[in-house]
Each structure stands twice: as structure tokens, then as C-alpha cells.
Write an enzyme that holds these catalytic residues in place. Structure first.
Site, PDB file in Angstrom:
ATOM      1  N   LYS A  38      75.814  -7.716 -64.179  1.00 55.24           N
ATOM      2  CA  LYS A  38      75.132  -8.035 -65.441  1.00 55.24           C
ATOM      3  C   LYS A  38      74.657  -9.498 -65.441  1.00 55.24           C
ATOM      4  O   LYS A  38      75.131 -10.313 -64.629  1.00 55.24           O
ATOM      5  CB  LYS A  38      76.064  -7.770 -66.626  1.00 55.24           C
ATOM      6  CG  LYS A  38      77.303  -8.634 -66.646  1.00 55.24           C
ATOM      7  CD  LYS A  38      78.302  -8.154 -67.692  1.00 55.24           C
ATOM      8  CE  LYS A  38      79.570  -8.984 -67.631  1.00 55.24           C
ATOM      9  NZ  LYS A  38      80.623  -8.438 -68.505  1.00 55.24           N
ATOM     10  N   TYR A 256      69.168 -41.401 -73.195  1.00 57.50           N
ATOM     11  CA  TYR A 256      69.187 -41.310 -74.656  1.00 57.50           C
ATOM     12  C   TYR A 256      70.525 -41.780 -75.215  1.00 57.50           C
ATOM     13  O   TYR A 256      71.571 -41.493 -74.640  1.00 57.50           O
ATOM     14  CB  TYR A 256      68.956 -39.866 -75.098  1.00 57.50           C
ATOM     15  CG  TYR A 256      67.581 -39.347 -74.755  1.00 57.50           C
ATOM     16  CD1 TYR A 256      66.449 -39.859 -75.378  1.00 57.50           C
ATOM     17  CD2 TYR A 256      67.424 -38.341 -73.814  1.00 57.50           C
ATOM     18  CE1 TYR A 256      65.198 -39.379 -75.068  1.00 57.50           C
ATOM     19  CE2 TYR A 256      66.169 -37.848 -73.500  1.00 57.50           C
ATOM     20  CZ  TYR A 256      65.049 -38.377 -74.126  1.00 57.50           C
ATOM     21  OH  TYR A 256      63.819 -37.902 -73.814  1.00 57.50           O
TER      22      TYR A 256
END
Ligand code: PLP
Length: 360
Positions: A38, A256
Site C-alpha cells: 500500500k 527562515y
């Protein structure tokens, strides 16, 4: 992506997948080990992984039928188990045409099944909730559910349940869950499946007719560092390259915000990978990366396309050098711990933007 100017990539070692499969399959020699593919094989490329394993593995598993159809489109012929079963009534027809085994977990799915004519003759699994309280019929409902199935449907039925805490070796819950499933199995004489990766590794008594192997197939451990997880080989190595190097003075920040400040004159490398590639934005300053045989700490915030690393203590580091974010030289578990998440999430979130390159 066919042309790649940026060298950021996830290198997938297909041979490691085969070796991991063989190791885990041998730990449960009386079980049929299903390979769970999956979420694009936990980020490793389901089609490529399925082809690499298709001669070793009898049954693959995915979460929903779309993922199984993608495997058929890729030419995979194995039986595919649909772990969440049908999402609508037409899924039964698709399952029958394509040899998909359907997991039933709720009454609405049972109603769809009963409304089908001629009777659905594909393989069925029943999900039993033995204590995870997420998906499955209650233990007390199973007699009633089975009374609504035909003799032929019951003949091949697999009773299935899922551990909530199989990673915790000193926990009482797995044994309780297993006892509930085994009592049903004894009563109805069906085949059963309980073990996920942690069950295969930690709970030999839970090995059933089928085990459902996910994470450990990819060489990541669901049980941390333990003797049993030692033989696992990480199948994915995530790497990127240094695209800039510069030096900052004491007191300066990087990227940042101001969450990191240089405490010494610091040589910084900027590396071409960021949260848009699946490197976790949560990764704290100090999270190691691996460069030229040594570890160096991430500093400052993770940006969308870049991270910055303190390379002051590394010798001979240059623009263009390869940086490993996790993989064969750096455990994904360390990155997960530094990012308040788990190896499962890191693997499945490596984004489409990162080319998968296959070796082995
Ligand atoms: C994902 C999944 C697995 C595989 O679990 P791992 O911990 O990755 O081995 C097994 N069973 C079910 C029902 C699943 O959803």
C-alpha cells in the site's frame, strides 16, 4: 520525470527487498507471508517492488482497490488482498474479474455481498476487531456474519485481525488480542492472519496461515533496534547534493526564522532537499545527515526545497557532494526521533518530485 538536473533521489535497492522478504518469511516458516504494497509500497514504487518480489511472493496486499488495479496495469498477476475491502458495490465485480481478495469489516459491505447475483465466488477475508477498535466486526458478531455467508464462501474464508501494540514486547494487549482471534478460529476452523511486521518479529505465536509484512520488508524496523531487526537492510537511501557553501559569524541565523544561531564561526552547506520532497519540516537542529563518511548536524529550519547543515567539522566537503538523509549509512529511526514521527511516515511521504532510482 525523464530529465533530471537536480540529483536529489531515492535509491531503491531491490535486492535488499528480496533479502528482507526471505529473512522474514523464514522467521515464520509455516506461514504464507503477504507483502504489503500500500501507499506505493511505502514510498518505494509498488510496481517495481511487486516485479522484484513476484516470484518469491504469492499474495500482495494494498489498502484499496485502486492500488490493486495499478498493480494489474503494471502486469502483476499475483492475488492481491484489499485490506479495507470494498468501498462500493461495484468493487465486488472488479475483485472477481481481477482475482482480488476482499476484506469485509462492516455490515454495509456484507449487505452488498448478499445482494450480488450470481453469488460472489471470489476470496473473502473477515476483519475481526479484537481490541484495536479501528476496523472490523466485533467478536460477538462473527457467528452472525458467518451465518450469512454461503458454504462455498466460508470454505476459503480467512479470519483476520490487527495488533495495536505488537511493537511493545512487555505489553499484555497482543496476547489478549491473539487469544480472541484464536478462539474464533478454533470454533469455526477457518484460516487466520494476525501478524504484521512487529507480530512476525516479536510474537511467533501469532504467526498464522498468512502474515502481513509491511514495514520490515523495506528494511525499517517496527520494533526499534533489537537483535531480530539487525538483519534488515534499508531498501531506500534518500540523498541530495550540496548546492552552496558559505560561512557565517557568531550570532547569525540561517534560513527562515531565528531558531538557530551560530555559536562559533560556522561553515554551512545548503543541500537541495526540503519538505516538498518529504524531508520532515519538523526535523530539529541537530538532526544528523551523512556526508563523505561522517555525520553533520542540520541547523535552522527545513525549507520547501533546501536544508542547511553545519559542516564546520568536516574536511574536504565541496559543492556537489552527496548528502544522505537516511538509508544505508544513517538510520531513518534517528531522523524520525528528531522529527517527532515514525519511520513509516517518513518513507510514505517521500514525494513524487523525488525520482526513484533502482539498484540490485
Ligand atoms: C499496513 C498493514 C499491515 C502492515 O503493517 P506493518 O506494520 O507495516 O508490517 C498489515 N495489516 C494491515 C491490516 C495493514 O493495514
Amino acid at each position: 520525470m525523464s530529465y533530471t538536473s537536480r540529483l536529489t533521489q531515492a535509491i531503491i535497492n531491490l535486492d535488499a527487498l528480496v533479502k528482507n522478504y526471505q529473512y522474514l518469511d523464514n522467521l515464520a516458516s509455516n506461514s504464507n507471508t503477504i507483502a504489503v504494497l500500500k501507499a506505493d509500497a511505502y514510498g518505494h514504487d509498488a510496481s517495481k517492488v511487486a516485479h522484484a518480489l513476484s516470484s518469491e511472493v504469492k499474495v500482495f496486499a494494498v489498502a484499496f482497490i485502486d492500488e490493486a488495479l495499478a498493480l494489474r496495469d503494471a502486469g502483476i498477476k499475483n492475488t492481491v488482498l484489499i485490506l479495507e475491502g470494498p468501498f462500493n458495490e461495484s468493487d465486488f465485480e472488479i475483485a472477481l474479474e481481477n482475482n482480488f481478495a476482499l476484506m469485509l469489516h462492516s455490515n454495509y459491505q456484507l449487505e452488498w455481498l448478499k445482494s450480488i447475483t450470481p453469488e460472489f465466488s471470489g476470496e473473502l477475508w473477515l476483519k475481526v476487531d479484537t481490541g484495536m477498535n479501528r476496523l472490523g466486526f466485533q467478536v460477538e458478531q462473527i457467528d452472525n456474519v458467518m451465518s450469512q455467508l454461503s458454504a462455498q464462501q466460508i470454505n476459503n474464508l480467512v479470519l483476520c485481525s490487527h495488533f495495536a501494540t505488537a511493537d511493545q514486547i512487555d505489553c499484555a494487549r497482543p496476547a489478549k488480542q491473539l487469544a480472541k482471534l484464536k478462539a474464533l478460529v478454533a470454533k469455526h476452523g477457518c484460516k487466520y492472519s494476525m501478524a504484521n511486521s512487529a507480530g512476525i518479529l516479536n510474537w511467533p505465536e501469532s504467526h498464522g496461515h498468512y502474515n502481513r509484512l509491511g514495514l520490515a520488508l523495506y528494511g525499517a524496523s517496527p520494533i526499534g533496534d533489537s537483535p531480530k531487526s539487525q538483519p534488515l537492510i534499508p531498501a531506500m537511501t534518500l540523498q541530495a547534493n550540496i548546492i552552496a557553501i558559505h560561512t557565517v559569524n557568531v550570532g547569525e541565523s540561517v534560513g527562515y526564522g531565528n531558531n538557530w544561531q551560530a555559536e562559533r564561526e560556522t561553515k554551512l552547506a545548503t543541500v537541495a532537499i526540503g519538505y516538498a520532497d518529504g524531508y520532515p519540516r519538523n526535523a530539529k537542529s541537530g538532526t544528523p545527515v551523512f556526508i563523505n563518511g561522517a555525520q553533520a548536524p542540520l541547523v535552522g529550519r527545513v525549507s520547501m526545497d533546501m536544508i542547511t547543515v553545519d559542516i564546520t567539522d568536516l574536511k574536504h566537503t565541496a559543492i556537489g557532494d552527496t548528502v544522505e538523509l537516511w538509508g544505508k549509512n544513517l538510520s531513518i529511526d534517528i531522523v524520525a526521533q528528531n522529527s517527532d514521527t515514525i519511520n513509516y511516515e517518513l518513507l510514505t511521504r517521500v514525494s513524487k518530485r523525488v525520482p526513484r532510482v533502482f539498484t540490485g
